[in-house]
Design a protein around this motif. Structure first.
Motif, short mmCIF file in Angstrom:
data_model
loop_
_atom_site.label_atom_id
_atom_site.label_comp_id
_atom_site.label_asym_id
_atom_site.label_seq_id
_atom_site.Cartn_x
_atom_site.Cartn_y
_atom_site.Cartn_z
N UNK A 291 37.80 -36.07 35.30
CA UNK A 291 36.48 -36.17 35.21
C UNK A 291 36.28 -35.74 33.60
N UNK A 292 36.77 -34.71 33.16
CA UNK A 292 36.58 -34.41 31.70
C UNK A 292 36.98 -35.63 30.92
N UNK A 293 37.87 -36.20 31.08
CA UNK A 293 38.06 -37.33 29.90
C UNK A 293 37.04 -38.48 30.14
N UNK A 294 36.06 -38.58 30.93
CA UNK A 294 34.99 -39.62 30.84
C UNK A 294 34.03 -39.19 29.90
N UNK A 295 33.48 -40.23 29.31
CA UNK A 295 32.36 -40.35 28.10
C UNK A 295 31.35 -40.95 28.86
N UNK A 296 30.85 -40.72 30.06
CA UNK A 296 29.50 -41.38 30.41
C UNK A 296 29.16 -40.18 31.61
N UNK A 297 28.05 -40.49 32.08
CA UNK A 297 27.47 -39.57 33.03
C UNK A 297 28.31 -39.95 34.40
N UNK A 298 28.48 -38.48 34.97
CA UNK A 298 29.22 -38.52 36.31
C UNK A 298 28.88 -37.44 37.03
N UNK A 299 29.45 -37.25 38.40
CA UNK A 299 29.04 -36.36 39.03
C UNK A 299 29.41 -34.87 38.55
N UNK A 300 30.05 -34.68 37.42
CA UNK A 300 30.29 -33.15 36.77
C UNK A 300 29.32 -33.02 35.84
N UNK A 301 29.03 -33.91 34.90
CA UNK A 301 28.12 -33.58 33.89
C UNK A 301 27.28 -34.91 33.33
N UNK A 302 26.31 -34.68 32.44
CA UNK A 302 25.52 -35.59 31.65
C UNK A 302 26.29 -35.86 30.51
#
Length: 293
Positions: free
Chosen positions: A31-42
């Motif tokens: 999750x933290x590796x993503x650079x797009x909005x997801x269930x954890x963060x904007x």
């Protein structure tokens, strides 16, 4: 599965909570590796820092965290116009001019920061501090990246001692001559690529699953390096970018730990060489892969 829970409060006193199901530590890091909005963060990478006041602190009903990217802005401190940092669960300050002293004053004890990216921040952990290190995020941080920074080993040890739940450490190209000690006990991923490390430690954290020591002298100077490294990591899945097991249609999985055990039991150079050759063969059948994104 476990639940990852957060509670955010605005400067006006309003609060909002949210939780997401998390099956494994690797899933949190993914999750933290993503650079797009997801269930954890904007995800926010602002062009104008002044707009962050409303974005971070003005939303009383925020139901997710914020991943805030402030890289390559020539900063040596977080601008005072930015408030509501307790809502930030991932902060990217890469390629700025931060020092340890500045970082110690940014976050309050109520911080829920999970990820801090600090690569390319010059003399980040130099020199050693004159007082104990206490971060507001000591009890929450899961991923720390200090790659391509100048690091004093005593300072790094003090920082790691304060991060009790850290899962992943990136310290690539930090001119380290030894593997940092003590390492956090919950660590599952350790990237020490391109340093000056010449020897393996006596042990690694029990849950370590990914280890990268490429471009270090230890790779070339340690006899049977691969088997020696894997023997120190009971749960290792990835060594230097390659899976430690190989599965093909024509062969059964090669279990490195079993091979090492056979070599240790026989106390025979020939057995150790067989184990090493089996592992080398396994490496040739694998593409470069990682467990944690």
């Amino acid at each position: 599965s476990d639940l990852l829970c957060f509670t955010f409060k605005s400067s006006m006193g309003a609060s909002a909570s949210f939780e997401i199901p998390v099956a494994t530590p690797e899933e949190i890091l993914a999750y933290l590796a993503l650079e797009e909005d997801n269930a954890l963060f904007d995800f926010q990478e602002p062009d104008d820092l002044s707009t962050l006041v409303e974005d971070l602190d003005g939303d009383k009903e925020r139901s997710k965290g914020v991943k805030l990217c402030l890289k390559e802005l020539d900063l040596d401190d977080v601008p005072k116009t930015i408030t509501g940092l307790d809502k930030v669960i991932s902060l990217d300050l890469s390629s700025n001019n931060f020092t340890l002293e500045k970082l110690l004053g940014i976050f309050s004890p109520s911080s829920q920061l999970l990820q801090l990216l600090l690569s390319n921040n010059g003399s980040l952990l130099m020199p050693p501090p004159t007082s104990p290190i206490t971060f507001g995020f000591s009890a929450s941080l899961l991923h720390l990246d200090i790659s391509f920074c100048e690091v004093a080993p005593p300072t790094l040890s003090l920082v790691l001692e304060s991060l009790s739940v850290l899962l992943k450490l990136d310290a690539e190209s930090c001119s380290l001559e030894k593997i940092p000690a003590p390492l956090p006990t919950k660590l599952i991923a350790l990237n020490l690529k391109d340093n000056e490390i010449a020897a393996l430690p006596q042990s690694f954290p029990e849950e370590l699953r990914e280890l990268d020591l490429r471009e270090n002298p230890v790779v070339d100077t340690t006899p049977h390096y691969k088997t020696a490294a894997a023997a120190l990591c009971a749960n290792l899945k990835v060594l230097d970018g390659f899976a430690t097991q190989s599965v093909s249609a024509d062969s059964k999985p090669v279990d490195l730990k079993d091979a090492v055990t056979r070599g240790d039991t026989l106390q025979d150079d020939t057995a150790n060489l067989i184990a090493e050759n089996e592992f080398d063969a396994a490496m040739q059948n694998n593409v470069d892969s990682t467990v944690v994104a």
